[in-house]
Write a protein that holds these residues in place. Sequence first.
Motif, PDB file in Angstrom:
ATOM      1  N   SER A 146     -87.584  50.616 -18.916  1.00 28.15           N
ATOM      2  CA  SER A 146     -88.333  49.487 -18.351  1.00 28.15           C
ATOM      3  C   SER A 146     -89.718  49.348 -18.973  1.00 28.15           C
ATOM      4  O   SER A 146     -90.347  48.306 -18.863  1.00 28.15           O
ATOM      5  CB  SER A 146     -88.441  49.636 -16.828  1.00 28.15           C
ATOM      6  N   THR A 147     -90.190  50.386 -19.632  1.00 28.35           N
ATOM      7  CA  THR A 147     -91.502  50.294 -20.286  1.00 28.35           C
ATOM      8  C   THR A 147     -91.402  49.530 -21.605  1.00 28.35           C
ATOM      9  O   THR A 147     -92.146  48.584 -21.849  1.00 28.35           O
ATOM     10  CB  THR A 147     -92.069  51.709 -20.558  1.00 28.35           C
ATOM     11  N   SER A 148     -90.447  49.924 -22.428  1.00 29.65           N
ATOM     12  CA  SER A 148     -90.301  49.249 -23.728  1.00 29.65           C
ATOM     13  C   SER A 148     -89.320  48.087 -23.651  1.00 29.65           C
ATOM     14  O   SER A 148     -89.114  47.375 -24.626  1.00 29.65           O
ATOM     15  CB  SER A 148     -89.816  50.247 -24.785  1.00 29.65           C
ATOM     16  N   HIS A 149     -88.733  47.866 -22.477  1.00 31.92           N
ATOM     17  CA  HIS A 149     -87.727  46.816 -22.276  1.00 31.92           C
ATOM     18  C   HIS A 149     -86.539  46.987 -23.207  1.00 31.92           C
ATOM     19  O   HIS A 149     -86.005  46.012 -23.716  1.00 31.92           O
ATOM     20  CB  HIS A 149     -88.324  45.414 -22.510  1.00 31.92           C
ATOM     21  N   ASP A 150     -86.129  48.202 -23.454  1.00 30.11           N
ATOM     22  CA  ASP A 150     -85.020  48.413 -24.384  1.00 30.11           C
ATOM     23  C   ASP A 150     -83.742  48.773 -23.652  1.00 30.11           C
ATOM     24  O   ASP A 150     -83.727  49.696 -22.837  1.00 30.11           O
ATOM     25  CB  ASP A 150     -85.370  49.549 -25.364  1.00 30.11           C
ATOM     26  N   HIS A 151     -82.666  48.022 -23.949  1.00 32.62           N
ATOM     27  CA  HIS A 151     -81.334  48.420 -23.513  1.00 32.62           C
ATOM     28  C   HIS A 151     -80.713  49.266 -24.631  1.00 32.62           C
ATOM     29  O   HIS A 151     -80.731  48.865 -25.793  1.00 32.62           O
ATOM     30  CB  HIS A 151     -80.462  47.200 -23.217  1.00 32.62           C
ATOM     31  N   PHE A 152     -80.183  50.400 -24.229  1.00 31.26           N
ATOM     32  CA  PHE A 152     -79.662  51.367 -25.186  1.00 31.26           C
ATOM     33  C   PHE A 152     -78.208  51.672 -24.825  1.00 31.26           C
ATOM     34  O   PHE A 152     -77.895  51.906 -23.663  1.00 31.26           O
ATOM     35  CB  PHE A 152     -80.526  52.643 -25.101  1.00 31.26           C
ATOM     36  N   TYR A 153     -77.338  51.633 -25.836  1.00 29.84           N
ATOM     37  CA  TYR A 153     -75.906  51.845 -25.612  1.00 29.84           C
ATOM     38  C   TYR A 153     -75.456  53.026 -26.451  1.00 29.84           C
ATOM     39  O   TYR A 153     -75.775  53.104 -27.644  1.00 29.84           O
ATOM     40  CB  TYR A 153     -75.122  50.588 -25.996  1.00 29.84           C
ATOM     41  N   THR A 154     -74.687  53.914 -25.842  1.00 33.97           N
ATOM     42  CA  THR A 154     -74.237  55.104 -26.570  1.00 33.97           C
ATOM     43  C   THR A 154     -72.890  55.566 -26.024  1.00 33.97           C
ATOM     44  O   THR A 154     -72.581  55.362 -24.842  1.00 33.97           O
ATOM     45  CB  THR A 154     -75.265  56.246 -26.453  1.00 33.97           C
ATOM     46  N   LEU A 202     -80.892  60.890 -26.572  1.00 38.83           N
ATOM     47  CA  LEU A 202     -82.295  61.138 -26.236  1.00 38.83           C
ATOM     48  C   LEU A 202     -82.748  60.302 -25.035  1.00 38.83           C
ATOM     49  O   LEU A 202     -83.875  60.417 -24.589  1.00 38.83           O
ATOM     50  CB  LEU A 202     -83.182  60.794 -27.446  1.00 38.83           C
ATOM     51  N   ALA A 203     -81.843  59.470 -24.540  1.00 37.63           N
ATOM     52  CA  ALA A 203     -82.253  58.474 -23.558  1.00 37.63           C
ATOM     53  C   ALA A 203     -82.817  59.016 -22.243  1.00 37.63           C
ATOM     54  O   ALA A 203     -83.779  58.478 -21.723  1.00 37.63           O
ATOM     55  CB  ALA A 203     -81.084  57.532 -23.265  1.00 37.63           C
ATOM     56  N   PRO A 204     -82.247  60.068 -21.677  1.00 34.24           N
ATOM     57  CA  PRO A 204     -82.641  60.439 -20.315  1.00 34.24           C
ATOM     58  C   PRO A 204     -84.141  60.621 -20.100  1.00 34.24           C
ATOM     59  O   PRO A 204     -84.625  60.476 -18.986  1.00 34.24           O
ATOM     60  CB  PRO A 204     -81.875  61.739 -20.081  1.00 34.24           C
ATOM     61  N   GLN A 205     -84.890  60.937 -21.153  1.00 32.96           N
ATOM     62  CA  GLN A 205     -86.332  61.135 -20.979  1.00 32.96           C
ATOM     63  C   GLN A 205     -87.021  59.901 -20.409  1.00 32.96           C
ATOM     64  O   GLN A 205     -87.810  59.992 -19.482  1.00 32.96           O
ATOM     65  CB  GLN A 205     -86.979  61.487 -22.317  1.00 32.96           C
ATOM     66  N   ASN A 206     -86.749  58.758 -20.999  1.00 28.82           N
ATOM     67  CA  ASN A 206     -87.480  57.553 -20.619  1.00 28.82           C
ATOM     68  C   ASN A 206     -86.588  56.427 -20.115  1.00 28.82           C
ATOM     69  O   ASN A 206     -87.089  55.356 -19.775  1.00 28.82           O
ATOM     70  CB  ASN A 206     -88.279  57.027 -21.821  1.00 28.82           C
ATOM     71  N   TYR A 207     -85.307  56.658 -20.119  1.00 30.74           N
ATOM     72  CA  TYR A 207     -84.365  55.595 -19.772  1.00 30.74           C
ATOM     73  C   TYR A 207     -83.687  55.886 -18.450  1.00 30.74           C
ATOM     74  O   TYR A 207     -83.481  57.038 -18.069  1.00 30.74           O
ATOM     75  CB  TYR A 207     -83.291  55.451 -20.856  1.00 30.74           C
ATOM     76  N   PRO A 250     -89.565  42.533 -27.649  1.00 32.03           N
ATOM     77  CA  PRO A 250     -88.332  41.798 -27.358  1.00 32.03           C
ATOM     78  C   PRO A 250     -87.092  42.677 -27.433  1.00 32.03           C
ATOM     79  O   PRO A 250     -86.866  43.377 -28.412  1.00 32.03           O
ATOM     80  CB  PRO A 250     -88.298  40.695 -28.411  1.00 32.03           C
ATOM     81  N   ASP A 251     -86.317  42.631 -26.386  1.00 31.78           N
ATOM     82  CA  ASP A 251     -85.124  43.451 -26.219  1.00 31.78           C
ATOM     83  C   ASP A 251     -83.887  42.681 -26.664  1.00 31.78           C
ATOM     84  O   ASP A 251     -83.843  41.454 -26.581  1.00 31.78           O
ATOM     85  CB  ASP A 251     -85.015  43.803 -24.723  1.00 31.78           C
ATOM     86  N   HIS A 252     -82.889  43.396 -27.111  1.00 30.17           N
ATOM     87  CA  HIS A 252     -81.554  42.832 -27.268  1.00 30.17           C
ATOM     88  C   HIS A 252     -80.674  43.447 -26.196  1.00 30.17           C
ATOM     89  O   HIS A 252     -80.639  44.667 -26.037  1.00 30.17           O
ATOM     90  CB  HIS A 252     -80.995  43.097 -28.667  1.00 30.17           C
ATOM     91  N   PHE A 253     -79.989  42.579 -25.477  1.00 29.63           N
ATOM     92  CA  PHE A 253     -79.249  42.983 -24.286  1.00 29.63           C
ATOM     93  C   PHE A 253     -77.806  42.534 -24.445  1.00 29.63           C
ATOM     94  O   PHE A 253     -77.539  41.391 -24.864  1.00 29.63           O
ATOM     95  CB  PHE A 253     -79.905  42.323 -23.066  1.00 29.63           C
ATOM     96  N   TYR A 254     -76.886  43.419 -24.119  1.00 25.52           N
ATOM     97  CA  TYR A 254     -75.447  43.151 -24.306  1.00 25.52           C
ATOM     98  C   TYR A 254     -74.754  43.354 -22.971  1.00 25.52           C
ATOM     99  O   TYR A 254     -74.928  44.395 -22.327  1.00 25.52           O
ATOM    100  CB  TYR A 254     -74.863  44.089 -25.357  1.00 25.52           C
ATOM    101  N   SER A 272     -91.121  48.590 -32.053  1.00 20.33           N
ATOM    102  CA  SER A 272     -90.962  47.872 -30.785  1.00 20.33           C
ATOM    103  C   SER A 272     -90.111  48.665 -29.800  1.00 20.33           C
ATOM    104  O   SER A 272     -90.091  48.366 -28.613  1.00 20.33           O
ATOM    105  CB  SER A 272     -90.305  46.510 -31.030  1.00 20.33           C
ATOM    106  N   GLY A 273     -89.399  49.675 -30.302  1.00 21.40           N
ATOM    107  CA  GLY A 273     -88.534  50.465 -29.437  1.00 21.40           C
ATOM    108  C   GLY A 273     -87.218  49.781 -29.115  1.00 21.40           C
ATOM    109  O   GLY A 273     -86.537  50.160 -28.172  1.00 21.40           O
ATOM    110  N   ASP A 274     -86.872  48.752 -29.891  1.00 18.43           N
ATOM    111  CA  ASP A 274     -85.655  47.986 -29.599  1.00 18.43           C
ATOM    112  C   ASP A 274     -84.448  48.520 -30.349  1.00 18.43           C
ATOM    113  O   ASP A 274     -84.493  48.704 -31.567  1.00 18.43           O
ATOM    114  CB  ASP A 274     -85.873  46.511 -29.972  1.00 18.43           C
ATOM    115  N   HIS A 275     -83.367  48.758 -29.613  1.00 19.76           N
ATOM    116  CA  HIS A 275     -82.072  49.033 -30.240  1.00 19.76           C
ATOM    117  C   HIS A 275     -81.311  47.721 -30.356  1.00 19.76           C
ATOM    118  O   HIS A 275     -81.284  46.923 -29.432  1.00 19.76           O
ATOM    119  CB  HIS A 275     -81.267  50.032 -29.408  1.00 19.76           C
ATOM    120  N   PHE A 276     -80.679  47.538 -31.504  1.00 16.46           N
ATOM    121  CA  PHE A 276     -80.025  46.279 -31.839  1.00 16.46           C
ATOM    122  C   PHE A 276     -78.635  46.597 -32.377  1.00 16.46           C
ATOM    123  O   PHE A 276     -78.469  47.519 -33.171  1.00 16.46           O
ATOM    124  CB  PHE A 276     -80.877  45.566 -32.901  1.00 16.46           C
TER     125      PHE A 276
END
Length: 323
Positions: A45-53, A60-65, A2-6, A93-97
């Motif tokens: 899209s694999t872990s369904h994680d939205h990441f904000y920075t 580290l995001a560019p590898q998989n994001y 489950p992702d948290h999306f903003y 879960s790979g989720d950033h919150f």
Amino acid sequence: MPDHFYTLDFAGELAPGNYEREGITGYVYTSMQPNTVAIYRWYNSTSHDHFYTADPGGELAPQNYKYEGIAWYMFNQRQVNTVALYRWYNSESGDHFYTADATGELGPPAYKSEGILGYMHPNPTNHAVPIYRWWESGLLSNFSFDDDITEAQRRKLLERHTWAFYRAGICGNIGAEEKEKVRAVYRQGIRHSATTLPGVNAYVPDLNARHLFINFNNLFPQGDREIAQTLLHEMMHCAGYPHPAHIDSGPNIDRPYDGGKYYGTAPLRSELCIDGVQSDTSTVGMVLASYAVTQTELRACPVVNPTAQANEATAPGDVVTQA
Ligand SMILES: [Zn+2]
């Protein structure tokens, strides 16, 4: 996962369907202001994680994001009338919150603190806009839509359903059991069909049905508030709550906010959850006007409780119309 999306989009972009609303996180800016920095949004899209920075390089995001653009602008240091937005990470879960709560809400042990993303206003402030938080809970993922419902109609229904679900959850106009029952129905398989039945916005074929019929031609032109009110009203029927026929004239006439045999029922009270108003509100200012005026009002739905309808129909002096 489950992702948290903003997002700054009230309608939640593509979130409605799998995500549910979790309210407003804080207030930020849509353009650069003194002492603010851009916050960049990335998606895995694999872990369904939205990441904000705030790092233009994405850490580290560019590898998989995949980069999705600038999310908003926020202060890079504490200002008057601001609070920190903390970042937490669940490595399993790979989720950033992200939360303004320093203890992390979901927090430890599942989530580990990753510091402060930036600073934002905790309350509405000039020129600042809300960040809306969504959670990938799977809400509405069991809903289905007939083929003759367009993509735009489907998107609108999903968005309005998420708003009705959210408002019902924080509403004082329905009781705890009513709230629990109707919110449970949202996780079930509700089929949506189009109807052209005259004079109604929507209806369910029976109490406890898992099937909504929507008259798009009637309902959608009435705007977002009426759509949400109507959907919640119908979902109350799906949850087992009836109402009698609306009495349009005579000594027992039903009027919005009268708390009576019609407007006092759970489906009608639930309409107040959306924006504090009940359908047919235009009749409020017309209580002395002729019956013919109110008769033209659209009803949220026809009667779904035949027993109650029969009772109302036998009341002396009442005219029962199935609008
Ligand atoms: Zn109804």
